[in-house]
Design a protein around this motif. Sequence first.
Motif, PDB file in Angstrom:
ATOM      1  N   LYS A 166      99.275  88.885  97.632  1.00 32.16           N
ATOM      2  CA  LYS A 166     100.228  89.904  97.179  1.00 32.16           C
ATOM      3  C   LYS A 166     101.333  89.251  96.344  1.00 32.16           C
ATOM      4  O   LYS A 166     101.690  89.742  95.265  1.00 32.16           O
ATOM      5  N   LEU A 167     101.860  88.120  96.826  1.00 31.55           N
ATOM      6  CA  LEU A 167     102.921  87.427  96.091  1.00 31.55           C
ATOM      7  C   LEU A 167     102.404  86.945  94.732  1.00 31.55           C
ATOM      8  O   LEU A 167     103.096  87.076  93.715  1.00 31.55           O
ATOM      9  N   ALA A 168     101.183  86.429  94.715  1.00 32.94           N
ATOM     10  CA  ALA A 168     100.597  85.944  93.454  1.00 32.94           C
ATOM     11  C   ALA A 168     100.466  87.097  92.454  1.00 32.94           C
ATOM     12  O   ALA A 168     100.721  86.934  91.262  1.00 32.94           O
ATOM     13  N   GLN A 169     100.115  88.282  92.966  1.00 29.58           N
ATOM     14  CA  GLN A 169      99.969  89.454  92.083  1.00 29.58           C
ATOM     15  C   GLN A 169     101.310  89.868  91.477  1.00 29.58           C
ATOM     16  O   GLN A 169     101.354  90.461  90.411  1.00 29.58           O
ATOM     17  N   GLU A 215     112.450  92.268 104.904  1.00 26.31           N
ATOM     18  CA  GLU A 215     111.975  91.115 105.688  1.00 26.31           C
ATOM     19  C   GLU A 215     112.774  90.999 106.978  1.00 26.31           C
ATOM     20  O   GLU A 215     113.935  91.401 107.040  1.00 26.31           O
ATOM     21  N   SER A 216     112.123  90.455 107.997  1.00 29.56           N
ATOM     22  CA  SER A 216     112.828  90.295 109.274  1.00 29.56           C
ATOM     23  C   SER A 216     113.646  89.004 109.211  1.00 29.56           C
ATOM     24  O   SER A 216     113.301  88.079 108.472  1.00 29.56           O
ATOM     25  N   PRO A 237     102.520  91.773 104.043  1.00 28.47           N
ATOM     26  CA  PRO A 237     101.716  91.577 105.264  1.00 28.47           C
ATOM     27  C   PRO A 237     102.134  90.262 105.906  1.00 28.47           C
ATOM     28  O   PRO A 237     102.376  89.278 105.194  1.00 28.47           O
ATOM     29  N   PRO A 238     102.270  90.195 107.250  1.00 28.12           N
ATOM     30  CA  PRO A 238     102.773  88.963 107.864  1.00 28.12           C
ATOM     31  C   PRO A 238     101.853  87.760 107.646  1.00 28.12           C
ATOM     32  O   PRO A 238     102.323  86.641 107.492  1.00 28.12           O
ATOM     33  N   LYS A 239     100.545  87.984 107.614  1.00 29.90           N
ATOM     34  CA  LYS A 239      99.630  86.834 107.457  1.00 29.90           C
ATOM     35  C   LYS A 239      98.616  87.101 106.352  1.00 29.90           C
ATOM     36  O   LYS A 239      98.820  86.752 105.201  1.00 29.90           O
ATOM     37  N   LYS A 240      97.528  87.799 106.727  1.00 27.35           N
ATOM     38  CA  LYS A 240      96.414  88.006 105.793  1.00 27.35           C
ATOM     39  C   LYS A 240      96.873  88.825 104.571  1.00 27.35           C
ATOM     40  O   LYS A 240      97.488  89.864 104.724  1.00 27.35           O
ATOM     41  N   GLY A 241      96.571  88.301 103.403  1.00 30.82           N
ATOM     42  CA  GLY A 241      96.886  89.045 102.176  1.00 30.82           C
ATOM     43  C   GLY A 241      98.285  88.778 101.642  1.00 30.82           C
ATOM     44  O   GLY A 241      98.639  89.243 100.554  1.00 30.82           O
ATOM     45  N   VAL A 297     113.614  82.740 105.796  1.00 32.34           N
ATOM     46  CA  VAL A 297     113.513  81.419 105.155  1.00 32.34           C
ATOM     47  C   VAL A 297     112.083  81.193 104.659  1.00 32.34           C
ATOM     48  O   VAL A 297     111.869  80.707 103.544  1.00 32.34           O
ATOM     49  N   LYS A 298     111.123  81.604 105.475  1.00 32.62           N
ATOM     50  CA  LYS A 298     109.715  81.501 105.060  1.00 32.62           C
ATOM     51  C   LYS A 298     109.497  82.285 103.753  1.00 32.62           C
ATOM     52  O   LYS A 298     108.883  81.790 102.814  1.00 32.62           O
ATOM     53  N   LEU A 299     110.040  83.502 103.687  1.00 34.29           N
ATOM     54  CA  LEU A 299     109.863  84.318 102.479  1.00 34.29           C
ATOM     55  C   LEU A 299     110.505  83.631 101.268  1.00 34.29           C
ATOM     56  O   LEU A 299     109.904  83.571 100.185  1.00 34.29           O
ATOM     57  N   LEU A 300     111.720  83.096 101.452  1.00 34.57           N
ATOM     58  CA  LEU A 300     112.399  82.446 100.320  1.00 34.57           C
ATOM     59  C   LEU A 300     111.605  81.222  99.836  1.00 34.57           C
ATOM     60  O   LEU A 300     111.501  80.977  98.637  1.00 34.57           O
ATOM     61  N   LYS A 301     111.002  80.495 100.772  1.00 33.89           N
ATOM     62  CA  LYS A 301     110.162  79.339 100.382  1.00 33.89           C
ATOM     63  C   LYS A 301     108.945  79.820  99.591  1.00 33.89           C
ATOM     64  O   LYS A 301     108.568  79.236  98.584  1.00 33.89           O
ATOM     65  N   GLU A 302     108.350  80.901 100.067  1.00 38.41           N
ATOM     66  CA  GLU A 302     107.169  81.436  99.372  1.00 38.41           C
ATOM     67  C   GLU A 302     107.534  81.957  97.986  1.00 38.41           C
ATOM     68  O   GLU A 302     106.795  81.770  97.026  1.00 38.41           O
ATOM     69  N   LEU A 303     108.701  82.604  97.891  1.00 38.36           N
ATOM     70  CA  LEU A 303     109.134  83.120  96.588  1.00 38.36           C
ATOM     71  C   LEU A 303     109.361  81.959  95.621  1.00 38.36           C
ATOM     72  O   LEU A 303     109.026  82.032  94.447  1.00 38.36           O
ATOM     73  N   GLU A 304     109.910  80.864  96.156  1.00 36.06           N
ATOM     74  CA  GLU A 304     110.150  79.681  95.318  1.00 36.06           C
ATOM     75  C   GLU A 304     108.822  79.116  94.805  1.00 36.06           C
ATOM     76  O   GLU A 304     108.698  78.767  93.638  1.00 36.06           O
ATOM     77  N   GLU A 305     107.834  79.093  95.693  1.00 34.75           N
ATOM     78  CA  GLU A 305     106.513  78.573  95.287  1.00 34.75           C
ATOM     79  C   GLU A 305     105.874  79.443  94.217  1.00 34.75           C
ATOM     80  O   GLU A 305     105.332  78.954  93.241  1.00 34.75           O
TER      81      GLU A 305
END
Length: 227
Positions: free
Chosen positions: A144-147, A159-160, A136-140, A165-173
């Motif tokens: 979802k990533l934490a799950q 991913e678009s 989901p682009p924002k909410k959830g 880059v945003k996704l890769l940063k989130e995956l790193e976190e």
Amino acid sequence: MAVFYIVATPIGNLGDFSPRAIEVLKSVDYIACEDTRTSGKLLKAFEINKPTFSFHQHNEHQKVEHVLNILRGGQSVALISDAGIPGISDPGFLAVRAVKQLGIDVSVIPGPDAATTALVASGLPSDRYCFEGFLPPKKGRQKKLAQLVEEERTIIFYESPHRIVKLLKELEEHFGGNRLAAVARELTKKFEEVKRGSIFELRKEFENRDAIKGEIAVVVAGKGYKE
Ligand code: SAM
């Protein structure tokens, strides 16, 4: 004869359009297209001249009824999406369910899809995998990533380019920078690229690019996978 066909189309390389897919599209009464203009070019290139109508996520509910009416009348319909296989991050599921509930035959003409192409190209374990498609682009999104952190199977995302880059940063976190992953861009096309490395390395690589274009699938190794 009333049959509902789900027909895969190329994800970039026209050479991947199967002879059977073309034959079926030339034989049906109607072709339901995610975007009639996009598919119009493909159909024209292969001399497929059948009446088309639009069938996309914003008119899907209403157009399922239209599909059912054609089938009830004894005619056939094929559903195609802009690229790949309908029903995978594209409309299709609702129509297949409704047609099957009517007791009318559904026939899938398989072909390319970006998810399994990226998975195999990644060189990450492909014996067990899960497909997450677009987050989901924002909410959830973070939930979802934490799950997914505990997921042991290889995970596939779409991913678009402007959010990669945003996704890769989130995956790193969430997953940590050491987790192995791959970014598959423009698969089957002229500028196809599959970059494999740790999430940290991939984030650095894509963060340093001026512009990121094209279509992207991201594959992430499951928890516990080591080389
Ligand atoms: N139904 C399609 C399939 O079978 O793969 C997917 C449709 S989805 C709306 C489009 C997304 O699939 C793109 O944003 C991208 O994430 C992925 N995709 C499609 N073509 C691709 C390609 N050639 N290379 C990499 N990813 C691709």
